[in-house]
Design an enzyme around this catalytic site. Structure first.
Site, PDB file in Angstrom:
ATOM      1  N   ASP A  33      38.459  82.182  87.267  1.00 30.24           N
ATOM      2  CA  ASP A  33      39.676  81.699  86.895  1.00 30.24           C
ATOM      3  C   ASP A  33      39.696  80.815  85.740  1.00 30.24           C
ATOM      4  O   ASP A  33      38.741  80.068  85.414  1.00 30.24           O
ATOM      5  CB  ASP A  33      40.461  80.790  88.198  1.00 30.24           C
ATOM      6  CG  ASP A  33      41.903  81.149  88.400  1.00 30.24           C
ATOM      7  OD1 ASP A  33      42.597  80.264  87.513  1.00 30.24           O
ATOM      8  OD2 ASP A  33      42.343  81.782  89.208  1.00 30.24           O
ATOM      9  N   ASP A  52      37.900  82.628  81.190  1.00 31.90           N
ATOM     10  CA  ASP A  52      39.260  83.096  80.563  1.00 31.90           C
ATOM     11  C   ASP A  52      39.043  84.638  80.353  1.00 31.90           C
ATOM     12  O   ASP A  52      38.025  85.285  79.702  1.00 31.90           O
ATOM     13  CB  ASP A  52      39.677  82.522  79.114  1.00 31.90           C
ATOM     14  CG  ASP A  52      40.988  83.322  78.696  1.00 31.90           C
ATOM     15  OD1 ASP A  52      41.379  84.272  79.043  1.00 31.90           O
ATOM     16  OD2 ASP A  52      41.374  82.619  77.558  1.00 31.90           O
ATOM     17  N   ASN A  79      42.375  91.538  88.478  1.00 29.97           N
ATOM     18  CA  ASN A  79      43.518  90.684  88.840  1.00 29.97           C
ATOM     19  C   ASN A  79      44.210  89.771  87.823  1.00 29.97           C
ATOM     20  O   ASN A  79      45.240  89.312  88.120  1.00 29.97           O
ATOM     21  CB  ASN A  79      43.216  89.997  90.232  1.00 29.97           C
ATOM     22  CG  ASN A  79      44.259  89.350  90.902  1.00 29.97           C
ATOM     23  OD1 ASN A  79      45.536  89.974  91.270  1.00 29.97           O
ATOM     24  ND2 ASN A  79      44.319  88.064  91.016  1.00 29.97           N
ATOM     25  N   TYR A 145      55.812  91.721  79.964  1.00 29.61           N
ATOM     26  CA  TYR A 145      55.031  91.754  81.237  1.00 29.61           C
ATOM     27  C   TYR A 145      55.263  93.381  81.748  1.00 29.61           C
ATOM     28  O   TYR A 145      54.290  93.964  82.216  1.00 29.61           O
ATOM     29  CB  TYR A 145      55.838  91.048  82.133  1.00 29.61           C
ATOM     30  CG  TYR A 145      55.038  90.986  83.709  1.00 29.61           C
ATOM     31  CD1 TYR A 145      53.880  90.162  83.951  1.00 29.61           C
ATOM     32  CD2 TYR A 145      55.548  91.860  84.774  1.00 29.61           C
ATOM     33  CE1 TYR A 145      53.198  90.374  85.281  1.00 29.61           C
ATOM     34  CE2 TYR A 145      54.967  91.667  86.107  1.00 29.61           C
ATOM     35  CZ  TYR A 145      53.718  91.304  86.178  1.00 29.61           C
ATOM     36  OH  TYR A 145      53.302  91.073  87.257  1.00 29.61           O
ATOM     37  N   LYS A 149      51.829  95.757  82.157  1.00 28.09           N
ATOM     38  CA  LYS A 149      51.736  96.304  83.514  1.00 28.09           C
ATOM     39  C   LYS A 149      51.966  98.072  83.381  1.00 28.09           C
ATOM     40  O   LYS A 149      50.966  98.614  84.163  1.00 28.09           O
ATOM     41  CB  LYS A 149      52.718  95.951  84.674  1.00 28.09           C
ATOM     42  CG  LYS A 149      52.306  94.483  84.784  1.00 28.09           C
ATOM     43  CD  LYS A 149      50.755  94.162  85.523  1.00 28.09           C
ATOM     44  CE  LYS A 149      50.492  92.881  85.823  1.00 28.09           C
ATOM     45  NZ  LYS A 149      49.239  92.587  86.043  1.00 28.09           N
TER      46      LYS A 149
END
Length: 251
Positions: A33, A52, A79, A145, A149
């Site tokens: 994270d 990162d 993720n 976004y 995706k």
């Protein structure tokens, strides 16, 4: 041998719920994270690294450490992602566009790149990419976004084709609106962009699903566990929605 899983962006939100679910199922779990405080607070027994996912040098070091400490990797959960800007296309800032694609798409590619190097010698593995229902249809005011995706699904399908002969499966999970702080921020931004109240936007999201409710992070984690398991041994190249069946995408 105890199965080994890496969850990027695994110290917060859906990623942390995934990590806990894999831990409860008996996996050795490693999370990354960018949130240093969250990494320091992960549950006992989970290996955690500040990293990162969109920075190749950091990812190369991470996977080198996994190879040295674990000797390989069985499951990869790519993720890492950010919501990106909420704006009309005519107002879109190019720097914010690039940042959103970098984290959501470059991060997935780098995870697959280095994950493949660990999995191919073993002749087995499962890669699970976090996409979104926004990767299956457009969402107003969320252009970067959505673009990222959609691209993650294309990346996943290509990876599935390339690596299937090496015993490696690749799939994507497409969550809809998932309860938690992140969707709260998304709803607030969309409400402002549309001149609506946050409650009205949230109710619209729920009303646009067949089950009339938002998902929980545990629903996504359960799907990841299934896709990683031998029960899913013939499932590859698929984008699987976890959204209560969204049929109205513009609340």
């Amino acid at each position: 041998m105890t199965p080994r899983v890496l969850v990027t962006a695994g110290a917060n939100g859906i990623g942390l719920v995934m990590a806990r679910a894999f831990q409860d199922a008996g996996y050795r779990v490693w999370v990354t994270d960018v949130d240093t405080a969250a990494v320091a607070a992960v549950p006992e027994g989970i290996r955690a690294t500040v990293c990162d996912a969109s920075a190749e040098a950091e990812m190369a070091i991470l996977f080198g450490d996994i190879a040295a400490e674990w000797g390989g990797l069985d499951v990869l959960c790519a993720n890492a992602g950010i919501k990106g800007p909420t704006a009309a296309i005519e107002d879109m800032d190019l720097a914010e566009w690039h940042q959103c694609l970098s984290v959501n798409l470059d991060g997935a590619m780098l995870a697959a790149k280095y994950g493949a190097r660990l999995m191919k010698p073993a002749g087995a593995g499962a890669m699970i990419f976090t996409s979104s229902t926004s990767g299956l249809f457009g969402t107003p005011f969320r252009a970067p976004y959505v673009a990222a995706k959609w691209a993650v699904i294309g990346l996943m399908k290509t990876v599935a084709m390339e690596l299937g002969q090496h015993g490696i499966r690749a799939n994507a999970i497409c969550p809809g609106s998932v309860n938690g702080p992140r969707i709260d921020r998304v709803i607030a931004a969309e409400a402002e962009a549309k001149g609506m109240t946050a409650d009205a936007v949230r109710q619209g999201y729920a009303a646009g699903t067949a089950l009339k409710r938002l998902s929980d992070p545990e629903d996504v984690a359960a799907t990841a566990l299934f896709l990683a398991s031998p029960a899913a041994r013939m499932i590859s190249g698929q984008a699987i929605t976890v959204d209560g069946f969204t049929y109205n995408v513009d609340p």
